[in-house]
Design a protein around this motif. Structure first.
Motif, PDB file in Angstrom:
ATOM      1  N   VAL A 374       0.858  -1.190   0.000  1.00 15.14           N
ATOM      2  CA  VAL A 374       0.000   0.000   0.000  1.00 15.14           C
ATOM      3  C   VAL A 374       0.889   1.234   0.000  1.00 15.14           C
ATOM      4  O   VAL A 374       1.820   1.342   0.808  1.00 15.14           O
ATOM      5  N   TYR A 375       0.607   2.170  -0.902  1.00 13.69           N
ATOM      6  CA  TYR A 375       1.381   3.413  -0.972  1.00 13.69           C
ATOM      7  C   TYR A 375       0.584   4.580  -0.392  1.00 13.69           C
ATOM      8  O   TYR A 375      -0.520   4.892  -0.859  1.00 13.69           O
ATOM      9  N   ARG A 376       1.123   5.191   0.625  1.00 11.02           N
ATOM     10  CA  ARG A 376       0.578   6.395   1.251  1.00 11.02           C
ATOM     11  C   ARG A 376      -0.930   6.277   1.540  1.00 11.02           C
ATOM     12  O   ARG A 376      -1.398   5.337   2.150  1.00 11.02           O
ATOM     13  N   VAL A 380      -7.967   3.132  -2.780  1.00  4.96           N
ATOM     14  CA  VAL A 380      -8.509   1.813  -3.109  1.00  4.96           C
ATOM     15  C   VAL A 380      -8.299   0.774  -2.000  1.00  4.96           C
ATOM     16  O   VAL A 380      -9.220   0.005  -1.702  1.00  4.96           O
ATOM     17  N   PRO A 381      -7.134   0.691  -1.330  1.00  2.00           N
ATOM     18  CA  PRO A 381      -7.008  -0.271  -0.233  1.00  2.00           C
ATOM     19  C   PRO A 381      -7.939   0.029   0.943  1.00  2.00           C
ATOM     20  O   PRO A 381      -8.107  -0.809   1.835  1.00  2.00           O
ATOM     21  N   ARG A 382      -8.552   1.196   0.947  1.00  2.00           N
ATOM     22  CA  ARG A 382      -9.451   1.579   2.028  1.00  2.00           C
ATOM     23  C   ARG A 382     -10.917   1.415   1.648  1.00  2.00           C
ATOM     24  O   ARG A 382     -11.810   1.915   2.347  1.00  2.00           O
ATOM     25  N   CYS A 398       0.709  -6.399   5.509  1.00  2.00           N
ATOM     26  CA  CYS A 398       0.697  -5.155   4.728  1.00  2.00           C
ATOM     27  C   CYS A 398       2.098  -4.552   4.721  1.00  2.00           C
ATOM     28  O   CYS A 398       2.714  -4.362   5.773  1.00  2.00           O
ATOM     29  N   ILE A 399       2.622  -4.273   3.534  1.00  2.00           N
ATOM     30  CA  ILE A 399       3.868  -3.515   3.387  1.00  2.00           C
ATOM     31  C   ILE A 399       3.450  -2.091   3.044  1.00  2.00           C
ATOM     32  O   ILE A 399       3.005  -1.810   1.931  1.00  2.00           O
ATOM     33  N   LYS A 411      -0.178  -4.630  10.154  1.00  2.00           N
ATOM     34  CA  LYS A 411      -1.398  -5.390   9.906  1.00  2.00           C
ATOM     35  C   LYS A 411      -2.311  -4.658   8.945  1.00  2.00           C
ATOM     36  O   LYS A 411      -2.882  -5.235   8.021  1.00  2.00           O
ATOM     37  N   GLU A 412      -2.479  -3.350   9.167  1.00  2.00           N
ATOM     38  CA  GLU A 412      -3.339  -2.547   8.303  1.00  2.00           C
ATOM     39  C   GLU A 412      -2.823  -1.126   8.235  1.00  2.00           C
ATOM     40  O   GLU A 412      -2.317  -0.583   9.228  1.00  2.00           O
TER      41      GLU A 412
END
Length: 487
Positions: A374-376, A380-382, A398-399, A411-412
């Protein structure tokens, strides 16, 4: 629970009054005409559990109303967005194929204009114009932080993270472009490339594209499956990302119904009917086409391991693909899995779904299996939003990259629903910082990091909504190539 447990929202049936009620007052979902549920009592009981859930229910109504408003807008924009997308992509290809604006003017004067032709290896999507890099990086530091990958070897010591991110990015392109990209990587014979346009029973709504390649033509070590992500100008792809509908997959828990449709489920109200182990239909469905291709490749390459990847919607499909293999007890394929690597992936199921997958992986000795990058403040991941009814949750490791240069395992990611006011200033500050840094990056990191005019314009537009701006695949590739990570 029964195999037909489901909750489906129909945004096309939502009226203005319905949206007003959802956003302003506490409404019973069982009274809403746009909701289909196998258990109305479940919905009613969710709203009558007592004062402890009163505030949570109010939040859920607001989240649902906000989600449906977005979907209603996307429904109206479907055709105009496609037309706009064609105009923008054609214009970008016209400029790039003719050497830029000044060269294009010269070619017009000299009657030598190169006209872009869709579905050719020189025709790039909007995503392709944001980041046209194709060269692969060699082994990177990141492998040290993914223990499962230490046993994986690729030809020419190519970085697996770099390969999967580029594969996820290239999946947005047409088949001719993809074949040329794989040939450029010099990993396989391009004739072994599989590229399917797989339509489900809901073919008017969804189309799925994935491709498969190996790192060698003979005795491959690695088989990569890459799913296409959310297309920039496809409203229905974006609607799938925001959809809160779910279907219960038996003891697996709830899975995102929209993503199941994209993958090829044939019955939206019964997962057993929707996912028969032996599909006999005439239409090529994504899951079955990929499964059958993998079986053939695993027979040819007896030592190969499988890696599944994707960006955005493609990441969601990569995450749920193994769950259907588990449902069908496809041990031949599952035993050869190495890992799933996703980028900017939305949520795909509830906590039970994630726990089931993690427990299965642990029992199979694949604890270090599933990673999502996930970047910044990528929006979309949210999504889909973590509301009390659908209860969508992330799982796995999660990286998280807070910048191109700094990442950590967690974790998130923070600001899980994109609503927390304390992150607002940081979102806009970092969007401005990314824009300024991108203009100077080629001076400090080399020409490989020089950004196109289209990408700079994308960053400027991203200042209006940093969550969309952070979804740029280029930022994910930059983070992988430039970043450092803390355990």
């Amino acid at each position: 629970m029964a195999s037909s447990d489901y909750l489906i929202y129909r945004p096309e049936e939502v009226g203005f009054f319905d949206l007003l009620c959802l956003c302003l007052v506490k409404s019973r979902l069982s009274d809403c005409k746009f909701v289909e549920s196998s258990h109305r009592k479940f919905v009613e009981s969710s709203l009558s559990l007592g004062s402890k859930l009163e505030d949570e229910s109010a939040i859920a109504n607001w989240i649902l109303g906000f989600t449906l408003i977005i979907q209603k807008i996307l429904l109206r924009l479907d055709v105009p967005l496609r037309i706009l997308g064609f105009i923008i992509e054609f214009s970008l290809n016209l400029l790039s194929l003719n050497g830029g604006f000044l060269r294009l003017v010269f070619r017009i004067i000299t009657f030598s204009v190169v006209i872009p032709v869709q579905d050719t290896e020189n025709y790039r999507s909007y995503i392709g114009h944001l980041d046209g890099r194709l060269d692969l990086y060699k082994t990177l530091w990141f492998l040290n932080y993914l223990p499962q990958m230490r046993t994986l070897n690729t030809s020419n010591d190519v970085s697996l993270m770099d390969l999967t991110m580029l594969a996820a990015e290239v999946a947005y392109e047409n088949e001719a472009y993809v074949r040329n990209a794989v040939k450029h990587w010099k990993l396989i014979n391009p004739n072994q490339l599989t590229s399917d346009l797989c339509l489900s029973e809901f073919e008017k709504e969804f189309g799925t594209r994935a491709y498969i390649f190996c790192d060698r033509s003979v005795d491959a070590n690695l088989i990569v499956v890459s799913f296409r992500g959310t297309e920039t100008f496809d409203a229905k792809d974006w609607m799938a990302d925001f959809d809160l509908s779910w279907i219960r997959m038996g003891k697996m828990g709830r899975a995102h119904l929209g993503f199941m449709k994209v993958l090829g489920i044939q019955d939206e109200k019964d997962y057993l009917k929707g996912w028969p182990k032996d599909y006999q239909g005439e239409k090529p469905l994504a899951y079955y086409s990929i499964r059958d291709t993998l079986k053939i490749l695993l027979q040819v390459h007896e030592n190969a391991k499988i890696v599944v990847t994707g960006h955005s919607l493609g990441g969601a499909l990569a995450a749920i693909f193994p769950s259907i293999l588990i449902l069908h007890d496809e041990a031949t394929i599952l035993n050869r899995f190495a890992c799933v690597l996703t980028y900017g992936q939305p949520r795909v199921g509830d906590e039970t779904f994630g726990s089931f997958i993690e427990a299965w992986l642990q029992n199979s000795g694949l604890q270090q299996f599933y990673y999502r990058v996930v970047y910044r403040y990528d929006l979309v991941p949210r999504v889909p939003f973590d509301d009390p009814y659908s209860q969508f949750k992330h799982f796995g490791c999660c990286i998280y990259f807070s910048s191109w240069y700094k990442g950590q395992r967690m974790k998130e990611e923070p600001d899980k629903n994109f609503f927390y006011i304390e992150y607002l200033a940081s979102k806009y500050f970092n969007a401005c910082k990314d824009l300024i840094t991108s203009l100077l990056l080629s001076k400090t990191q080399g020409e490989d990091f020089k950004e196109s005019g289209a990408c700079i314009m994308y960053r400027i537009k991203g200042l209006l909504c940093p969550g969309v701006g952070c979804h740029n695949p280029r930022d994910y590739l930059n983070a992988i190539r430039l970043g450092k990570i803390t355990r």
